[in-house]
Write a protein that holds these residues in place. Structure first.
Motif, PDB file in Angstrom:
ATOM      1  N   GLN A  30       1.776   3.926   6.521  1.00 17.78           N
ATOM      2  CA  GLN A  30       0.714   3.889   7.534  1.00 17.78           C
ATOM      3  C   GLN A  30       1.308   3.700   8.927  1.00 17.78           C
ATOM      4  O   GLN A  30       0.895   4.368   9.883  1.00 17.78           O
ATOM      5  CB  GLN A  30      -0.245   2.731   7.248  1.00 17.78           C
ATOM      6  N   ARG A  60       3.679  -3.403  -8.133  1.00 15.34           N
ATOM      7  CA  ARG A  60       2.489  -3.267  -7.295  1.00 15.34           C
ATOM      8  C   ARG A  60       2.753  -3.757  -5.875  1.00 15.34           C
ATOM      9  O   ARG A  60       2.324  -3.126  -4.913  1.00 15.34           O
ATOM     10  CB  ARG A  60       1.321  -4.032  -7.895  1.00 15.34           C
ATOM     11  N   ARG A  61       3.454  -4.863  -5.750  1.00 11.84           N
ATOM     12  CA  ARG A  61       3.750  -5.401  -4.414  1.00 11.84           C
ATOM     13  C   ARG A  61       4.597  -4.417  -3.609  1.00 11.84           C
ATOM     14  O   ARG A  61       4.356  -4.204  -2.428  1.00 11.84           O
ATOM     15  CB  ARG A  61       4.475  -6.748  -4.541  1.00 11.84           C
ATOM     16  N   GLU A  62       5.578  -3.816  -4.279  1.00  7.60           N
ATOM     17  CA  GLU A  62       6.444  -2.857  -3.586  1.00  7.60           C
ATOM     18  C   GLU A  62       5.661  -1.603  -3.193  1.00  7.60           C
ATOM     19  O   GLU A  62       5.877  -1.044  -2.117  1.00  7.60           O
ATOM     20  CB  GLU A  62       7.633  -2.485  -4.471  1.00  7.60           C
ATOM     21  N   ARG A  63       4.754  -1.158  -4.065  1.00  3.10           N
ATOM     22  CA  ARG A  63       3.921  -0.001  -3.727  1.00  3.10           C
ATOM     23  C   ARG A  63       3.036  -0.290  -2.524  1.00  3.10           C
ATOM     24  O   ARG A  63       2.851   0.564  -1.653  1.00  3.10           O
ATOM     25  CB  ARG A  63       3.072   0.430  -4.932  1.00  3.10           C
ATOM     26  N   LYS A  64       2.474  -1.502  -2.476  1.00  5.70           N
ATOM     27  CA  LYS A  64       1.637  -1.896  -1.347  1.00  5.70           C
ATOM     28  C   LYS A  64       2.465  -1.946  -0.070  1.00  5.70           C
ATOM     29  O   LYS A  64       2.023  -1.478   0.992  1.00  5.70           O
ATOM     30  CB  LYS A  64       1.013  -3.266  -1.619  1.00  5.70           C
ATOM     31  N   ARG A  65       3.665  -2.483  -0.169  1.00 11.76           N
ATOM     32  CA  ARG A  65       4.540  -2.557   0.996  1.00 11.76           C
ATOM     33  C   ARG A  65       4.886  -1.158   1.508  1.00 11.76           C
ATOM     34  O   ARG A  65       4.868  -0.899   2.711  1.00 11.76           O
ATOM     35  CB  ARG A  65       5.817  -3.330   0.651  1.00 11.76           C
ATOM     36  N   GLN A  66       5.164  -0.240   0.577  1.00 14.92           N
ATOM     37  CA  GLN A  66       5.489   1.127   0.982  1.00 14.92           C
ATOM     38  C   GLN A  66       4.283   1.811   1.605  1.00 14.92           C
ATOM     39  O   GLN A  66       4.419   2.591   2.553  1.00 14.92           O
ATOM     40  CB  GLN A  66       5.986   1.928  -0.223  1.00 14.92           C
ATOM     41  N   GLN A  67       3.092   1.508   1.091  1.00 14.16           N
ATOM     42  CA  GLN A  67       1.870   2.087   1.646  1.00 14.16           C
ATOM     43  C   GLN A  67       1.689   1.657   3.102  1.00 14.16           C
ATOM     44  O   GLN A  67       1.347   2.476   3.964  1.00 14.16           O
ATOM     45  CB  GLN A  67       0.666   1.657   0.817  1.00 14.16           C
ATOM     46  N   VAL A  68       1.916   0.375   3.375  1.00 17.46           N
ATOM     47  CA  VAL A  68       1.798  -0.122   4.749  1.00 17.46           C
ATOM     48  C   VAL A  68       2.866   0.513   5.639  1.00 17.46           C
ATOM     49  O   VAL A  68       2.589   0.918   6.775  1.00 17.46           O
ATOM     50  CB  VAL A  68       1.920  -1.668   4.784  1.00 17.46           C
ATOM     51  N   THR A  74       3.113  -7.656  11.216  1.00 15.21           N
ATOM     52  CA  THR A  74       3.395  -6.734  10.111  1.00 15.21           C
ATOM     53  C   THR A  74       4.244  -5.559  10.587  1.00 15.21           C
ATOM     54  O   THR A  74       5.136  -5.094   9.866  1.00 15.21           O
ATOM     55  CB  THR A  74       2.083  -6.218   9.493  1.00 15.21           C
TER      56      THR A  74
END
Length: 202
Positions: free
Chosen positions: A20, A9-17, A52
């Motif tokens: 963006q 989940r953390r990696e998915r969130k990082r990729q999402q950012v 970020t």
């Protein structure tokens, strides 16, 4: 006791950012130019903190490198879905350059800004990524006996990549496009594959 968060989940969130930021950067580059765009503006557009932005891209040129990586990945994804690795080497190279040309034509404004910026501020002609991809195709053909054994695959990849980049840089210099990109790349590839000397010339 709360359940453990799903793996990744953390990696998915990082990729999402990261996605963006990448989308925000490309939008700004195309709308106002690469030079005029700041890292602060990219962060504001992506709605993330300045720190970020730098956590994902330490320099603005990193967006140019990411653009190239994503273009090549997209082409490999398309070719993989078409099972192009089973084609003769000449057809594989033609298909690779065709898909690259199609991506560029479909997003000419983006290509014009990003390719020009890559040539001016990035490592366009020093980055070996594209020539490595093309050399791999040549080497595969060589192992199958389709390419002469005395051909240096790395040099062939370098030659093909240089041909691609110089063709693209000429294609973006004027508006409208001065030639059909797909046809020009196919013609250049044909010259490289066949050579320029007549068979009767020694």
């Amino acid at each position: 006791m709360p359940a453990a968060p799903p793996a990744g989940r953390r990696e998915r969130k990082r990729q999402q950012v990261r996605d963006q930021l990448y989308a925000a950067a490309l939008h700004l580059f195309v709308s106002q130019g690469y030079e005029a765009t700041t890292m602060d503006q990219i962060g504001e557009t992506a709605d993330v903190a300045r720190a970020t932005v730098f956590n994902h891209f330490s320099q603005k040129v990193g967006f140019l490198e990411e653009w190239g990586v994503r273009r090549r990945a997209r082409v490999n994804e398309i070719l993989g879905s078409q099972h192009a690795e089973g084609l003769p080497v000449g057809d594989q190279l033609r298909r690779y350059l065709k898909e690259m040309a199609d991506l560029n034509v479909a997003s000419r404004a983006e290509t014009t800004v990003l390719m020009d910026a890559s040539a001016r501020y990035g490592r366009l002609l020093q980055d070996p990524s594209l020539e490595t991809e093309l050399a791999r195709i040549v080497e595969h053909g060589q192992r199958r006996g389709e390419i002469r054994a005395d051909v240096d695959c790395d040099q062939a990849g370098q030659l093909l990549a240089a041909c691609y980049f110089t063709t693209i840089l000429r294609w973006i210099r004027t508006e409208p496009a001065p030639f059909d990109l797909q046809q020009r790349l196919a013609g250049a590839l044909g010259i490289i594959l066949r050579g320029v000397l007549d068979d009767d010339v020694t």
